[in-house]
Scaffold this active site. Structure first.
Site, PDB file in Angstrom:
ATOM      1  CE  LYS A 189      -4.498  -1.648   1.175  1.00 21.51           C
ATOM      2  NZ  LYS A 189      -5.736  -1.604   1.926  1.00 21.51           N
TER       3      LYS A 189
ATOM      4  CE  LYS B  82      -5.917  -8.372  -1.603  1.00 24.65           C
ATOM      5  NZ  LYS B  82      -6.809  -8.292  -0.490  1.00 24.65           N
TER       6      LYS B  82
ATOM      7  CE  LYS C 282     -13.374  -4.435   0.676  1.00 22.52           C
ATOM      8  NZ  LYS C 282     -12.470  -3.560   1.405  1.00 22.52           N
TER       9      LYS C 282
HETATM   10  P1  ATP Z   1      -8.595  -3.465  -0.470  1.00 29.94           P
HETATM   11  O1  ATP Z   1      -8.470  -3.689  -1.930  1.00 29.94           O
HETATM   12  O2  ATP Z   1      -9.361  -2.224  -0.128  1.00 29.94           O
HETATM   13  O3  ATP Z   1      -7.357  -3.657   0.302  1.00 29.94           O
HETATM   14  P2  ATP Z   1      -9.652  -6.108  -0.012  1.00 29.94           P
HETATM   15  O4  ATP Z   1     -10.369  -6.546  -1.237  1.00 29.94           O
HETATM   16  O5  ATP Z   1      -8.332  -6.726   0.273  1.00 29.94           O
HETATM   17  O6  ATP Z   1      -9.604  -4.551   0.046  1.00 29.94           O
HETATM   18  P3  ATP Z   1     -10.500  -6.239   2.749  1.00 29.94           P
HETATM   19  O7  ATP Z   1     -11.542  -5.420   3.361  1.00 29.94           O
HETATM   20  O8  ATP Z   1      -9.097  -5.853   3.010  1.00 29.94           O
HETATM   21  O9  ATP Z   1     -10.656  -6.338   1.173  1.00 29.94           O
HETATM   22  O10 ATP Z   1     -10.721  -7.757   3.107  1.00 29.94           O
HETATM   23  C1  ATP Z   1     -11.870  -8.338   3.648  1.00 29.94           C
HETATM   24  C2  ATP Z   1     -11.723  -9.844   3.712  1.00 29.94           C
HETATM   25  O11 ATP Z   1     -11.745 -10.398   2.402  1.00 29.94           O
HETATM   26  C3  ATP Z   1     -10.427 -10.334   4.353  1.00 29.94           C
HETATM   27  O12 ATP Z   1     -10.697 -11.461   5.151  1.00 29.94           O
HETATM   28  C4  ATP Z   1      -9.577 -10.721   3.181  1.00 29.94           C
HETATM   29  O13 ATP Z   1      -8.651 -11.725   3.497  1.00 29.94           O
HETATM   30  C5  ATP Z   1     -10.620 -11.257   2.212  1.00 29.94           C
HETATM   31  N1  ATP Z   1     -10.172 -11.090   0.839  1.00 29.94           N
HETATM   32  C6  ATP Z   1      -9.884  -9.929   0.205  1.00 29.94           C
HETATM   33  N2  ATP Z   1      -9.537 -10.147  -1.066  1.00 29.94           N
HETATM   34  C7  ATP Z   1      -9.592 -11.487  -1.253  1.00 29.94           C
HETATM   35  C8  ATP Z   1      -9.320 -12.359  -2.369  1.00 29.94           C
HETATM   36  N3  ATP Z   1      -8.954 -11.879  -3.532  1.00 29.94           N
HETATM   37  N4  ATP Z   1      -9.487 -13.682  -2.192  1.00 29.94           N
HETATM   38  C9  ATP Z   1      -9.887 -14.179  -1.010  1.00 29.94           C
HETATM   39  N5  ATP Z   1     -10.141 -13.418   0.071  1.00 29.94           N
HETATM   40  C10 ATP Z   1      -9.994 -12.110  -0.027  1.00 29.94           C
END
Ligand code: ATP
Ligand code: LTN
Length: 334
Positions: free
Chosen positions: A117, A199, A202
């Site tokens: 980040k 990965k 979002k």
């Molecule tokens: P950002 O892109 O804003 O960092 P993020 O998509 O990583 O967000 P978080 O709010 O950080 O989302 O994560 C929420 C939950 O979703 C966490 O338990 C994280 O491990 C899971 N998660 C996020 N992205 C993935 C993915 N691509 N595959 C599986 N689990 C995920």
């Protein structure tokens, strides 16, 4: 959550940012629903964590309510589990301060999420981004949580949470329960559709992700455009064939068909077929969630009351731990 039962506590959180993705659903939310019966659960909307990246205030408010609705629409029961906002329970920030005083610059600097980040937001490498894992440790330890279901990307943050808990327990015996991560195996990480070696995140561009709120035709279009490879063979091999393997993972977890059976059945067929089947499995999973989501968003009063009620229940539990911590550390408590 009934106050009389003595099930172990489960805690997890999701940030109210971006579009909640299929990765969030498969890696996290779906498992929350599967685990809800066996634990006393808290599902937090971690809005304070979201502030580590610049947010538009109106969007942040809207996303917070949407995430509350999505938790419920995905199947969680806000009468049983505690679904609430982190900022409504001030004890999170209070415990985070204490834990900051027991966390080291070196260990925080080694966190991959911090490195990622801060590389992506070079103009805003703030102290909150650096101490993000400490606030996360506070979230978890505040409720003496036994298990924390998360996607594989959060493993390192769980390890540092355990280190901090054990460090304090060594000085103040019995202060915290040391939590266990609960990470789903094969499908712990859903990859981006446009860059399958990364990965699905979002906060990435819309075409790389499936949002839980995407329309069926968008889902079909996005899968049709998903990046694969040119050897044409349907085989589960995340290292050499990340795109195809990602589609297979999604299809397998949502359809319940084992990976071996699935790859045998699709062997020799084109990627088009794999993409279409995956899109249909995703649409079948999203359709009931979207219907329930629309009903909930039409009743904002219900959502607001639920969040307020649940924050009160969380505060009761949080205050117990915070008081114990302040007392053991020697802060005078009349
Ligand atoms: P950002 O892109 O804003 O960092 P993020 O998509 O990583 O967000 P978080 O709010 O950080 O989302 O994560 C929420 C939950 O979703 C966490 O338990 C994280 O491990 C899971 N998660 C996020 N992205 C993935 C993915 N691509 N595959 C599986 N689990 C995920
Ligand atoms: N850091 C997590 C979100 C999160 C969390 C938590 C998850 C904040 N606090 C406590 C589990 C338990 C993320 O970025 N996915």
């Amino acid at each position: 959550m009934s106050e009389t039962t003595k099930k172990p506590v489960l805690f997890s959180g999701i940030q109210p940012t971006g579009s909640i993705t299929l990765g969030n659903y498969i890696g996290a939310m779906r498992n929350f629903v599967l685990l809800e019966d066996d634990y006393d659960c808290l599902f937090c909307i971690v809005d304070l964590h979201a502030l580590t990246v610049r947010q538009d205030p109106a969007a942040l408010r809207r996303k917070t309510l949407e995430l509350a609705a999505l938790y419920i629409a995905a199947g969680l029961d806000p009468e049983r589990s505690i679904i609430y906002c982190q900022s409504h329970v001030p004890q999170h920030a209070e415990l985070a301060w204490v834990l900051n005083c027991f966390s080291y610059m070196g260990e925080l600097g080694r966190m991959t999420q911090f490195k990622d980040k801060s590389a992506r937001h070079k103009d805003n490498i703030n102290a909150g981004l650096f101490t993000y894992p400490v606030l996360m440790a506070a979230d978890i330890l505040l409720y003496q949580a036994a298990v924390v279901p998360v996607g594989a990307d959060q493993k390192q943050h769980l390890e540092i949470t355990r280190d901090i808990a054990q460090r304090l327990n060594a000085i103040y015996p019995g202060l915290f329960r040391v939590p266990e991560p609960h990470i789903p195996r094969e499908t712990a990480k859903i990859q981006s559709l446009s860059e399958p070696e990364k990965k699905m995140s979002k906060s990435d561009p819309e075409d790389s992700l499936i949002s839980l709120l995407d329309k069926p035709e968008d889902v079909r279009r996005k899968f049709r455009r998903a990046v694969t490879d040119s050897d044409g063979e349907i085989r589960f091999d995340p290292e050499n064939k990340p795109g195809v393997s990602n589609l297979l993972s999604i299809l397998s977890v949502l359809s319940g068909e084992g990976m071996e059976a699935l790859t045998q059945r699709l062997a020799g067929q084109g990627y088009g077929k794999l993409k279409d089947e995956t899109a249909e499995a995703v649409n079948a999973a999203l359709s009931p969630i979207q219907q329930r989501f629309a009903q909930l968003m039409a009743d904002k009063t219900y959502l607001a009351h639920t969040l307020a009620d649940n924050a009160r229940r969380a505060q009761g539990m949080a205050q117990k731990t915070l008081r114990k911590v302040y007392k053991k550390l020697g802060l005078y408590q009349p």
